[in-house]
Motif scaffolding. Structure first.
Motif, PDB file in Angstrom:
ATOM      1  N   LYS A 117      64.256  43.158  41.203  1.00 16.68           N
ATOM      2  CA  LYS A 117      64.617  41.802  40.787  1.00 16.68           C
ATOM      3  C   LYS A 117      63.378  40.964  40.497  1.00 16.68           C
ATOM      4  N   ILE A 118      62.309  41.201  41.258  1.00 13.00           N
ATOM      5  CA  ILE A 118      61.059  40.482  41.001  1.00 13.00           C
ATOM      6  C   ILE A 118      60.532  40.828  39.610  1.00 13.00           C
ATOM      7  N   VAL A 119      60.497  42.132  39.313  1.00 11.10           N
ATOM      8  CA  VAL A 119      60.014  42.588  38.001  1.00 11.10           C
ATOM      9  C   VAL A 119      60.914  42.079  36.889  1.00 11.10           C
ATOM     10  N   LEU A 120      62.225  42.146  37.106  1.00  5.93           N
ATOM     11  CA  LEU A 120      63.169  41.690  36.078  1.00  5.93           C
ATOM     12  C   LEU A 120      63.038  40.192  35.836  1.00  5.93           C
ATOM     13  N   GLY A 121      62.833  39.425  36.896  1.00  2.46           N
ATOM     14  CA  GLY A 121      62.657  37.989  36.746  1.00  2.46           C
ATOM     15  C   GLY A 121      61.416  37.656  35.942  1.00  2.46           C
ATOM     16  N   LYS A 122      60.307  38.341  36.248  1.00  2.54           N
ATOM     17  CA  LYS A 122      59.076  38.122  35.500  1.00  2.54           C
ATOM     18  C   LYS A 122      59.245  38.530  34.034  1.00  2.54           C
ATOM     19  N   TYR A 123      59.936  39.653  33.824  1.00  3.75           N
ATOM     20  CA  TYR A 123      60.113  40.139  32.455  1.00  3.75           C
ATOM     21  C   TYR A 123      60.981  39.183  31.639  1.00  3.75           C
ATOM     22  N   LEU A 124      62.077  38.710  32.209  1.00  4.02           N
ATOM     23  CA  LEU A 124      62.963  37.792  31.483  1.00  4.02           C
ATOM     24  C   LEU A 124      62.247  36.484  31.147  1.00  4.02           C
ATOM     25  N   ALA A 125      61.315  36.076  31.984  1.00  6.00           N
ATOM     26  CA  ALA A 125      60.520  34.885  31.670  1.00  6.00           C
ATOM     27  C   ALA A 125      59.650  35.132  30.444  1.00  6.00           C
ATOM     28  N   LEU A 126      59.065  36.333  30.364  1.00 10.23           N
ATOM     29  CA  LEU A 126      58.276  36.689  29.183  1.00 10.23           C
ATOM     30  C   LEU A 126      59.150  36.713  27.929  1.00 10.23           C
ATOM     31  N   VAL A 127      60.351  37.280  28.057  1.00 11.63           N
ATOM     32  CA  VAL A 127      61.275  37.353  26.925  1.00 11.63           C
ATOM     33  C   VAL A 127      61.670  35.951  26.465  1.00 11.63           C
ATOM     34  N   THR A 128      61.803  35.034  27.403  1.00 13.24           N
ATOM     35  CA  THR A 128      62.146  33.649  27.053  1.00 13.24           C
ATOM     36  C   THR A 128      61.064  33.022  26.182  1.00 13.24           C
ATOM     37  N   VAL A 129      59.808  33.284  26.534  1.00  8.03           N
ATOM     38  CA  VAL A 129      58.699  32.764  25.725  1.00  8.03           C
ATOM     39  C   VAL A 129      58.745  33.365  24.317  1.00  8.03           C
ATOM     40  N   LEU A 130      59.029  34.664  24.233  1.00  4.93           N
ATOM     41  CA  LEU A 130      59.131  35.334  22.930  1.00  4.93           C
ATOM     42  C   LEU A 130      60.313  34.799  22.126  1.00  4.93           C
ATOM     43  N   PHE A 131      61.383  34.444  22.810  1.00  3.03           N
ATOM     44  CA  PHE A 131      62.608  34.023  22.121  1.00  3.03           C
ATOM     45  C   PHE A 131      62.403  32.724  21.331  1.00  3.03           C
ATOM     46  N   ILE A 132      61.500  31.868  21.773  1.00  2.00           N
ATOM     47  CA  ILE A 132      61.318  30.560  21.115  1.00  2.00           C
ATOM     48  C   ILE A 132      60.862  30.704  19.661  1.00  2.00           C
ATOM     49  N   PRO A 133      59.754  31.417  19.348  1.00  4.65           N
ATOM     50  CA  PRO A 133      59.391  31.575  17.934  1.00  4.65           C
ATOM     51  C   PRO A 133      60.396  32.423  17.158  1.00  4.65           C
ATOM     52  N   THR A 134      61.035  33.389  17.855  1.00  2.00           N
ATOM     53  CA  THR A 134      62.049  34.215  17.183  1.00  2.00           C
ATOM     54  C   THR A 134      63.240  33.368  16.761  1.00  2.00           C
TER      55      THR A 134
END
Length: 706
Positions: free
Chosen positions: A89-106
């Protein structure tokens, strides 16, 4: 996990890193958006995304390098690892935060098609398929960066490792292709296939082409899952130790990693056995990868096994051609596809032909005969300014024609009469005959006593010298037995008395002079350059709603009421304002003289004459040699050759005829006002990225002062 996710998102946007990532991507997106869409008018954003995907090689390492390595260096990871939350869950939480940053320009890029739709015919399917591929590629890059960040406590090493791995993933198709072309051993082939598993960008290119493959989506998702699993295992390795009797549940496990890798491989390999029609969807506007109904009907009717040999390595072959072949193979069990490496077996083609085909060519081999489909004929090219542009994709048509050729017993022969100054057919028109599976052979009338019995038709292509009386009678005798002909007349100063008797067999004569068209709707630039009206008939169906170019044409005259034995169908006609200029002293003089003949005129017609024994002689007559030349065909953008092919097909009268048209690759360009383009450039390239960057800088500086 939610707390971890919120904490990570807040850290990215309370520091400068997240804002920098978003700003850089917005700037690059905006720049390429202006070049491709606003200034060049491309009706899809796939070109933009394909051009900017390389930026992930630089921006992703900057975003992910601190995710785990810095916490490991500062020992703050111990606080997280001792929290009542699983490592997963720690890894998934960190990863989803990264994906959120990527989602903005996308997401910003995803809004732009809605704006572009207002400027013309925009290709939504291809654009959003490409956008999905772009996002999934970015997600995989983030997962790889997160995993590599977990391996070291050095931020710099994490960034360098991420850059190196992403760069290798980007150039992996080239490396694999280099291996397949340079080496011929089995080991080299296997190694190339293994390396293709690490091709991170190939599936994105597939989605960007408008070919939505479930396999591509599953590849990215499964690779992300594997990278995250390995990240968890990397952290577990530090958290737990291996006991003497075995592994603790949830602890670092080599066997677990091996199992995860094996499962990922099995899932991806399993999708290769799913038929293309169920695992992929054609989102292109012209259905580039979808078999036409007539093709499917032909494949369903096949009873003979045919093998299509592709002269290329499977990994480096033409992707679009491969998809077409895969669809055909899935449609019928009678079609088998086999790739033959030119580097491993350079002389394979000699089993079927003496002429060496280029790479990616096809050899279609049946029980009766074989046919080579040259790769150069798969695509249609047109000259534009100083270069050739690819305007059409004809793989389906060429392959179906070859399949029909090798499986049919119906092989009509059309004889091209020579010896009278006839115009030689150009390569484009010869290929049109070959696509119709018609054998074209030369015939010298003086060398035979009569027209060969196997003649399905004659081609009399613009003779400039008159026939002898004996030669003309041979042609008339053939036609009187129900023979067929394509007759093209031309301008010549010689008396064509005997040739005219052939025309008279159908009750047709030439109108003296050359047609001048005064109706602006029926000519191009010059009144001699005709765009005649196309009548509705079976032979003109392939060119309906198009323009046939017929420069310097003659009119054809006939009396429909003179005979009950002949049925006429005008195919190409001028307007009533046209006239035939008898004496052309100056091609720029369009003034009508007293001796000139009033129109309208028939430029081409179809004649059917009842002969003895209830036979029908079928002929197409054309009033100008330029209609079936490269000059005429270029002026019509390939329409003239379609008309020629349709006429040949009608004369051939195949028992089963399947003619698949070329699929257009031309795009309707978007049109913007200059003011709109410049305002958009200002916003997308300067204002929005700069505001994003300044906002991030201000927030970062404020937090540093606290």
């Amino acid at each position: 996990m939610t707390a971890i996710y919120k904490r990570e998102v807040r850290s990215y946007f309370c520091s400068f890193t997240g804002w920098l990532f978003v700003a850089v991507n917005l700037f690059v997106m905006g720049l390429y958006f202006q070049v491709f869409n606003m200034f060049n008018g491309y009706p899809t954003i796939s070109y933009v995304l394909q051009s900017i995907v390389f930026t992930f090689i630089v921006t992703v390492p900057i975003l992910t390098m601190r995710s785990l390595s810095e916490e490991r260096k500062n020992k703050t990871d111990q606080l997280i690892l001792t929290a009542p939350v699983s490592v997963g869950k720690i890894v998934l939480g960190k990863y989803l935060a990264l994906v959120t940053v990527l989602f903005i320009p996308t997401a910003f890029m995803g809004v732009l098609p809605l704006f572009l739709m207002q400027a013309g015919e925009f290709r939504l399917g291809v654009s959003y398929s490409s956008l999905l591929g772009f996002f999934l590629y970015g997600c995989l890059a983030l997962a790889v960066g997160l995993f590599l960040s977990s391996l070291t406590e050095s931020v710099v090493i994490a960034a360098v490792l991420s850059f190196g791995v992403l760069f290798l993933g980007y150039i992996m198709p080239g490396i694999a292709n280099l291996l397949t072309t340079a080496g011929t051993s089995t080991v080299t082939t296997i190694l190339a296939r293994i390396l293709n598993c690490f091709d991170m960008v190939g599936r994105f290119d597939t989605l960007s082409a408008g070919y939505f493959e479930v396999e591509a989506v599953v590849y990215y998702l499964s690779a992300v899952a594997l990278a995250l699993f390995c990240t968890v295992q990397s952290i577990q390795k530090r958290r737990y130790s291996v006991s003497g009797g075995g592994l603790k549940l949830g602890a670092y496990s080599v066997s677990g990693i091996v199992t995860a890798i094996a499962l990922t491989v099995i899932v991806n390999l399993g999708l290769n056995y799913v038929p293309e029609q169920y695992s992929s969807f054609d989102l292109t506007e012209n259905k580039l990868y979808t078999l036409l109904e007539e093709t499917e009907d032909f494949l369903d009717s096949m009873t003979e096994d045919v093998t299509i040999y592709v002269l290329a390595d499977e990994e480096s072959g033409d992707a679009d051609l491969g998809k077409t072949l895969e669809r055909m193979k899935d449609r019928t069990s009678h079609v088998k596809v086999q790739y033959v490496s030119p580097s491993k077996n350079p002389n394979f083609y000699q089993n079927f032909t003496t002429d060496e085909p280029v790479a990616n060519s096809l050899i279609v081999a049946g029980e009766k005969r074989s046919k080579t489909v040259n790769y150069e004929d798969i695509y249609v090219y047109e000259m534009s300014y100083y270069s050739y542009e690819t305007t059409g994709y004809d793989a389906e048509g060429q392959i179906v024609s070859a399949l029909a050729y090798v499986t049919t017993d119906d092989m009509p022969v059309i004889y091209a009469v020579g010896g009278h100054g006839e115009l030689e057919l150009e390569e484009t028109f010869i290929k049109a005959m070959e696509k119709e599976n018609v054998v074209c052979e030369d015939l010298m009338l003086h060398a035979v006593d009569e027209i060969p019995e196997d003649a399905q038709g004659l081609l009399l292509n613009a003779p400039t010298n008159d026939y002898s009386e004996e030669d003309a009678q041979k042609v008339i005798d053939y036609l009187a037995k129900g023979g067929n002909a394509l007759i093209v007349v031309t301008m010549t100063e010689e008396e064509m008395t005997n040739f005219d008797t052939i025309l008279d067999f159908y009750g047709v004569s030439e109108v003296e002079g050359t047609i001048v068209e005064l109706d602006r709707n029926y000519y191009y630039q010059n009144p001699y350059y005709l765009f005649p009206e196309i009548a509705s008939a079976k032979v003109t169906e392939p060119v309906a709603n198009a323009l046939v170019f017929a420069p310097f044409s003659k009119g054809l005259a006939y009396d429909e009421e003179s005979s009950d034995e002949i049925y006429y169908t005008p195919l190409l006609t001028t307007s009533s304002e046209a006239f035939s200029k008898v004496n052309i002293t100056d091609s720029s003089n369009y003034n009508k003289a007293a001796e000139d003949i009033d129109g309208p005129f028939v430029v081409s017609l179809e004649a059917e004459k009842a002969t003895g024994d209830a036979d029908i002689s079928h002929a197409f007559l054309v009033g100008g040699e330029t209609l079936f030349t490269g000059i005429g065909d270029q002026g019509s953008q390939g329409i003239n050759v379609k008309l020629f092919g349709s006429m040949i097909s009608e004369l051939a009268d195949h028992e089963t005829s399947v003619v698949v048209p070329v699929k257009s690759l031309e795009m309707p360009y978007l049109v913007f006002k200059a003011q709109t383009a410049y305002i958009t450039a200002l916003l997308c390239v300067i204002v929005i990225p700069l505001v994003t960057l300044v906002t991030g800088l201000v927030i970062w500086l404020r937090r540093r002062r606290r």
